[in-house]
Design an enzyme around this catalytic site. Structure first.
Site, PDB file in Angstrom:
ATOM      1  N   VAL A 186      -0.226  -1.683  -6.007  1.00  0.00           N
ATOM      2  CA  VAL A 186      -1.573  -1.697  -5.667  1.00  0.00           C
ATOM      3  C   VAL A 186      -1.382  -0.660  -4.536  1.00  0.00           C
ATOM      4  O   VAL A 186      -0.925  -1.492  -3.395  1.00  0.00           O
ATOM      5  CB  VAL A 186      -2.183  -2.976  -5.664  1.00  0.00           C
ATOM      6  CG1 VAL A 186      -3.798  -2.730  -5.597  1.00  0.00           C
ATOM      7  CG2 VAL A 186      -2.028  -3.695  -6.942  1.00  0.00           C
ATOM      8  N   ILE A 187      -2.060   0.356  -4.304  1.00  0.00           N
ATOM      9  CA  ILE A 187      -1.884   1.174  -3.271  1.00  0.00           C
ATOM     10  C   ILE A 187      -3.225   1.358  -2.480  1.00  0.00           C
ATOM     11  O   ILE A 187      -4.312   1.917  -3.200  1.00  0.00           O
ATOM     12  CB  ILE A 187      -1.320   2.585  -3.461  1.00  0.00           C
ATOM     13  CG1 ILE A 187       0.073   2.359  -3.939  1.00  0.00           C
ATOM     14  CG2 ILE A 187      -1.023   3.306  -2.109  1.00  0.00           C
ATOM     15  CD1 ILE A 187       0.664   3.527  -4.535  1.00  0.00           C
TER      16      ILE A 187
ATOM     17  N   GLU B  62      -4.387  -6.292 -15.007  1.00  0.00           N
ATOM     18  CA  GLU B  62      -4.313  -6.723 -16.607  1.00  0.00           C
ATOM     19  C   GLU B  62      -2.843  -7.493 -16.482  1.00  0.00           C
ATOM     20  O   GLU B  62      -2.543  -8.031 -17.499  1.00  0.00           O
ATOM     21  CB  GLU B  62      -3.924  -5.593 -17.331  1.00  0.00           C
ATOM     22  CG  GLU B  62      -5.483  -4.854 -17.841  1.00  0.00           C
ATOM     23  CD  GLU B  62      -6.188  -4.090 -16.856  1.00  0.00           C
ATOM     24  OE1 GLU B  62      -5.293  -3.445 -16.123  1.00  0.00           O
ATOM     25  OE2 GLU B  62      -7.232  -3.731 -16.991  1.00  0.00           O
TER      26      GLU B  62
ATOM     27  N   ALA C  56      -2.669  -3.428 -12.587  1.00  0.00           N
ATOM     28  CA  ALA C  56      -2.009  -4.664 -11.935  1.00  0.00           C
ATOM     29  C   ALA C  56      -3.068  -5.502 -12.569  1.00  0.00           C
ATOM     30  O   ALA C  56      -2.536  -6.762 -12.693  1.00  0.00           O
ATOM     31  CB  ALA C  56      -1.909  -4.667 -10.489  1.00  0.00           C
TER      32      ALA C  56
ATOM     33  N   HIS D  92     -11.453  -0.768  -4.575  1.00  0.00           N
ATOM     34  CA  HIS D  92     -10.805  -1.487  -5.220  1.00  0.00           C
ATOM     35  C   HIS D  92      -9.599  -2.531  -4.946  1.00  0.00           C
ATOM     36  O   HIS D  92      -9.272  -3.448  -5.475  1.00  0.00           O
ATOM     37  CB  HIS D  92     -10.364  -0.805  -6.444  1.00  0.00           C
ATOM     38  CG  HIS D  92     -10.713  -0.395  -7.709  1.00  0.00           C
ATOM     39  ND1 HIS D  92     -11.562   0.223  -7.967  1.00  0.00           N
ATOM     40  CD2 HIS D  92     -10.760  -1.123  -9.155  1.00  0.00           C
ATOM     41  CE1 HIS D  92     -12.529   0.115  -8.947  1.00  0.00           C
ATOM     42  NE2 HIS D  92     -11.546  -0.727  -9.795  1.00  0.00           N
TER      43      HIS D  92
ATOM     44  N   PHE E  37      -0.611   2.160 -13.979  1.00  0.00           N
ATOM     45  CA  PHE E  37      -1.044   2.782 -12.859  1.00  0.00           C
ATOM     46  C   PHE E  37      -0.148   2.952 -11.714  1.00  0.00           C
ATOM     47  O   PHE E  37       0.761   2.258 -11.336  1.00  0.00           O
ATOM     48  CB  PHE E  37      -2.370   1.846 -12.181  1.00  0.00           C
ATOM     49  CG  PHE E  37      -3.305   2.424 -11.683  1.00  0.00           C
ATOM     50  CD1 PHE E  37      -4.693   2.468 -12.103  1.00  0.00           C
ATOM     51  CD2 PHE E  37      -3.386   2.676 -10.191  1.00  0.00           C
ATOM     52  CE1 PHE E  37      -5.660   3.216 -11.543  1.00  0.00           C
ATOM     53  CE2 PHE E  37      -4.322   3.127  -9.364  1.00  0.00           C
ATOM     54  CZ  PHE E  37      -5.744   3.577 -10.259  1.00  0.00           C
TER      55      PHE E  37
ATOM     56  N   PHE F 106       7.652 -11.531  -8.580  1.00  0.00           N
ATOM     57  CA  PHE F 106       6.652 -10.967  -8.290  1.00  0.00           C
ATOM     58  C   PHE F 106       6.789  -9.340  -7.505  1.00  0.00           C
ATOM     59  O   PHE F 106       7.473  -9.404  -6.371  1.00  0.00           O
ATOM     60  CB  PHE F 106       5.741 -11.661  -7.081  1.00  0.00           C
ATOM     61  CG  PHE F 106       4.483 -11.111  -6.586  1.00  0.00           C
ATOM     62  CD1 PHE F 106       3.319 -11.173  -7.507  1.00  0.00           C
ATOM     63  CD2 PHE F 106       4.410 -10.245  -5.610  1.00  0.00           C
ATOM     64  CE1 PHE F 106       2.020 -10.678  -7.131  1.00  0.00           C
ATOM     65  CE2 PHE F 106       3.181  -9.629  -5.333  1.00  0.00           C
ATOM     66  CZ  PHE F 106       1.944  -9.755  -6.201  1.00  0.00           C
TER      67      PHE F 106
HETATM   68  N1  INI Z   1      -4.431  -0.843 -10.701  1.00  0.00           N
HETATM   69  C1  INI Z   1      -3.187  -0.710  -9.843  1.00  0.00           C
HETATM   70  O1  INI Z   1      -2.232  -1.033 -10.657  1.00  0.00           O
HETATM   71  N2  INI Z   1      -2.866  -0.127  -8.803  1.00  0.00           N
HETATM   72  C2  INI Z   1      -4.082   0.303  -8.177  1.00  0.00           C
HETATM   73  O2  INI Z   1      -3.706   0.789  -6.908  1.00  0.00           O
HETATM   74  C3  INI Z   1      -5.244   0.245  -8.321  1.00  0.00           C
HETATM   75  N3  INI Z   1      -6.395   0.826  -7.815  1.00  0.00           N
HETATM   76  O3  INI Z   1      -6.423   0.939  -6.641  1.00  0.00           O
HETATM   77  O4  INI Z   1      -7.552   0.906  -8.412  1.00  0.00           O
HETATM   78  C4  INI Z   1      -5.160  -0.192  -9.935  1.00  0.00           C
HETATM   79  N4  INI Z   1      -6.675  -0.255 -10.493  1.00  0.00           N
HETATM   80  C5  INI Z   1      -6.844  -0.345 -11.858  1.00  0.00           C
HETATM   81  C6  INI Z   1      -6.868  -1.995 -12.261  1.00  0.00           C
HETATM   82  O5  INI Z   1      -5.536  -2.583 -12.302  1.00  0.00           O
HETATM   83  C7  INI Z   1      -7.430  -1.812 -13.845  1.00  0.00           C
HETATM   84  O6  INI Z   1      -6.376  -1.283 -14.564  1.00  0.00           O
HETATM   85  C8  INI Z   1      -8.575  -1.312 -14.267  1.00  0.00           C
HETATM   86  O7  INI Z   1      -9.756  -1.616 -13.207  1.00  0.00           O
HETATM   87  C9  INI Z   1      -9.017  -1.293 -15.580  1.00  0.00           C
HETATM   88  O8  INI Z   1      -9.271  -2.984 -15.812  1.00  0.00           O
END
Ligand code: INI
Length: 158
Positions: free
Chosen positions: A84-85, A61, A59, A91, A25, A116
């Site tokens: 994670v933005i 996972e 993130a 979310h 992501f 980290f």
């Molecule tokens: N995952 C990220 O790594 N960064 C994000 O900014 C993010 N946002 O914003 O939603 C994000 N969401 C996905 C999450 O990590 C899972 O992969 C997804 O929900 C499936 O389980």
């Protein structure tokens, strides 16, 4: 009178094996963090054959994957790399908070250092700044911290 005993890690960890967990992501930023982490490890003497890169969807996972990797006892340290933005997604709080908490649990439960390198930022601009532009590269910093901790833990309990 004897002198104080000082223990601190160094940026070298002979023979140590590292796992780098990378989320897809926001990959446009995260790939730069991965490059920074790899560069930091290899330039400080870690053999590429001692590095395992594990890709996960997001993130969220990362902690479970880190837990499984730690449980194998095959790695001296783990480096977690992601972004994670906030950028308007509801979310954000959940993903960022649970990623931090999950990794904190894993590092303590398994006694394995985790660098980290997961950005938790408000905007894409802030993410770019921390992924190899004006605020450095948090992937590289996380990798160096992991290496320093391997070195320190070896000194505490050889
Ligand atoms: N995952 C990220 O790594 N960064 C994000 O900014 C993010 N946002 O914003 O939603 C994000 N969401 C996905 C999450 O990590 C899972 O992969 C997804 O929900 C499936 O389980």
């Amino acid at each position: 009178m004897t002198d104080v005993t000082m223990l601190e890690g160094e940026f070298r960890a002979e023979g140590a094996r590292f796992a780098v967990v990378v989320s897809r992501f926001n990959s446009f930023v995260v790939e730069n963090l991965l490059t920074g982490a790899m560069d930091a490890l290899t330039r400080h003497g870690v053999a590429r054959s001692d590095i395992t890169v594990v890709r996960v969807p997001g993130a969220w996972e990362i902690p479970l994957t880190a837990q499984r990797l730690a449980a194998t006892r095959r790695f001296d340290a783990i480096v977690a790399v992601g972004a994670v933005i906030r950028g308007g997604t509801p979310h954000f709080e959940y993903v960022a908070g649970e990623t931090v908490k999950g990794l904190a649990q894993v590092t303590l439960a398994h006694g394995v250092p985790i660098g980290f390198g997961v950005l938790t930022v408000d905007s894409i601009e802030q993410a770019i700044e921390r992924a190899g532009t004006k605020a450095g590269n948090k992937g590289a910093e996380a990798a160096l911290s992991a290496m320093e901790m391997v070195s320190l833990l070896r000194k505490i309990a050889p």
